[in-house]
Enzyme design. Sequence first.
Site, PDB file in Angstrom:
ATOM      1  N   LYS A  94      41.014  31.148  -8.483  1.00  0.00           N
ATOM      2  CA  LYS A  94      40.970  30.263  -7.572  1.00  0.00           C
ATOM      3  C   LYS A  94      39.968  29.442  -7.185  1.00  0.00           C
ATOM      4  O   LYS A  94      39.177  29.304  -6.796  1.00  0.00           O
ATOM      5  CB  LYS A  94      41.216  31.633  -6.095  1.00  0.00           C
TER       6      LYS A  94
ATOM      7  N   GLU B  18      46.142  22.200  -8.125  1.00  0.00           N
ATOM      8  CA  GLU B  18      45.138  22.774  -7.461  1.00  0.00           C
ATOM      9  C   GLU B  18      44.265  21.230  -7.773  1.00  0.00           C
ATOM     10  O   GLU B  18      43.903  20.726  -9.012  1.00  0.00           O
ATOM     11  CB  GLU B  18      44.258  23.465  -7.817  1.00  0.00           C
TER      12      GLU B  18
END
Length: 537
Positions: free
Chosen positions: A239, A284
């Site tokens: 993440k 992302e």
Amino acid sequence: MYLHMQAFADLLERLLLTPSRNGKLRLLTGYFGTAPDPDRGYALAALTGELDLKSIKPAAVRALAEERMDPVLFNMSYDYVGDLADTVSLVWQETRGANRTPPLSEIVETLQDTTRAEAPRLVAGWLDGLDATGRWALLKLIMGGLRIGVSARMAKIALADFGSVDIKDIEEIWHGLAVPYETLFAWLEGKTSRPSPDIDAPFRPVMLAHPLIPKADRETPDAVDPSLITPGSFAAEWKYDGVRIQASVEGTVRRLYTRTGDDISHTFPDVLAGLNFQGTLDGELLIRAEDGEGVAPFNALQQRLNRKTVTKRQMQTHPAFIRAYDLLHDGEADLRALPFRDRRTALETFLAQHGTAQLDLSPLVPVTSLQDLDALRMNPPAPEIEGLMLKRWDSAYVAGRPAGLWYKWKRDPFLIDAVMLYAQRGHGKRSGYYSDYTFGVWNGETLTPVGKAYFGFTDEELKALDKFVRENTVERFGPVRSVTPEIVLEVAFEGLQRSARHKSGVAMRFPRINRIRWDKPAEEADRLETLEAMLPE
């Protein structure tokens, strides 16, 4: 006609004073069902941040108020209240006469067509014809930033409830709709068919994750115990500490969207240039490190965000790219109903053909045991990684936050003890309280500011802190008060970066107050060396 503006004013006031989410949704659906077109459409645009009235600014509103009362008295009132719209609505000295207040739609359309020189006179006339609540709503409308506890997504959820449709059906056409949304309301009321998005490369509603934390530490009912994660059922990815992004290309049109559907394409032309495919990707948005291989801290990405234009030098010094997580559309083929295992295989093939310097693949993290994942979560290979994403191999790409499919398992936050130094009034329902606190740590014999936080405490704790600020003010700097350095705040934050813009030399990521250390003396707060030791090497 007056009732239309008053209905909008009453809606804003009730939304501000209603704490529950369901209560706010009921208020919104009720308003959408009773307000006429185009008033409700302009109200929706204001609630979702799509209304931009350039002809009137806060400085002009303040000047209007100071024309009708002593400026010193106004400044004292503003300092006490803390919010410009609240202050002007309360102290406005009306000029009685045949003041006509037009409906909401006429106010918006008039301001869109008028000049900045003419706008203040019009606003003054409308303020004369409204009560205090109406004046407050008018000023919130024309200055923007409603701050009433309603997000753009909540407004869209209310629309979905109003029309008994799925919110993803609204989100998929949202960017093709024009204010005041008359075709949208006609569809929701069953009068016409669903509008088609009038743009290429439209936004696709994103899939979100639930937090994965131990049961004893759960703060929300959606948090799930890590023991439910089994190695054979879940894939794991890093993440990254960036901005969730969706890249969509259709024909010659290339767009970048945030997770909430905001189009930020104009800010990242360098990324758009590297999108040589047809389809839609989820990933992302990050900045390349100086070595050209790693990921730069989030602070570097902040230098590129929220800019109307970007220079060639900014693109060179802060090169942006997308790390792809998922493939939603491959050309015209919609892959969202496929399991993640199949979408991941398709994504790897897709990027083998279309990967560029601005687009690469998010690596999978081997899943062996829960203990190994926990160790990786707490000690990732780079400081720019916040933890892990865990995704069921058999999960379809479902808009929203479906239960049991995706989880985020972040590193435990950092904690320090800091001393409150300054306080500032909040906004909206907090405008009467000092709720924004600047805190510092010891640097030698002095306290150096290192951050600011405005959430993490209860209503009762807010009242106690506000009382302390009022009783222990040392100096005033406009709306900011310097206080006696006595209160120790335990501050939680997600990460730390070096920063030349801050006097302390460090910048915190997502600071919030974890608890108030009423029992701890200020001299026992942490030192700047403690924070410097937390900096990534």
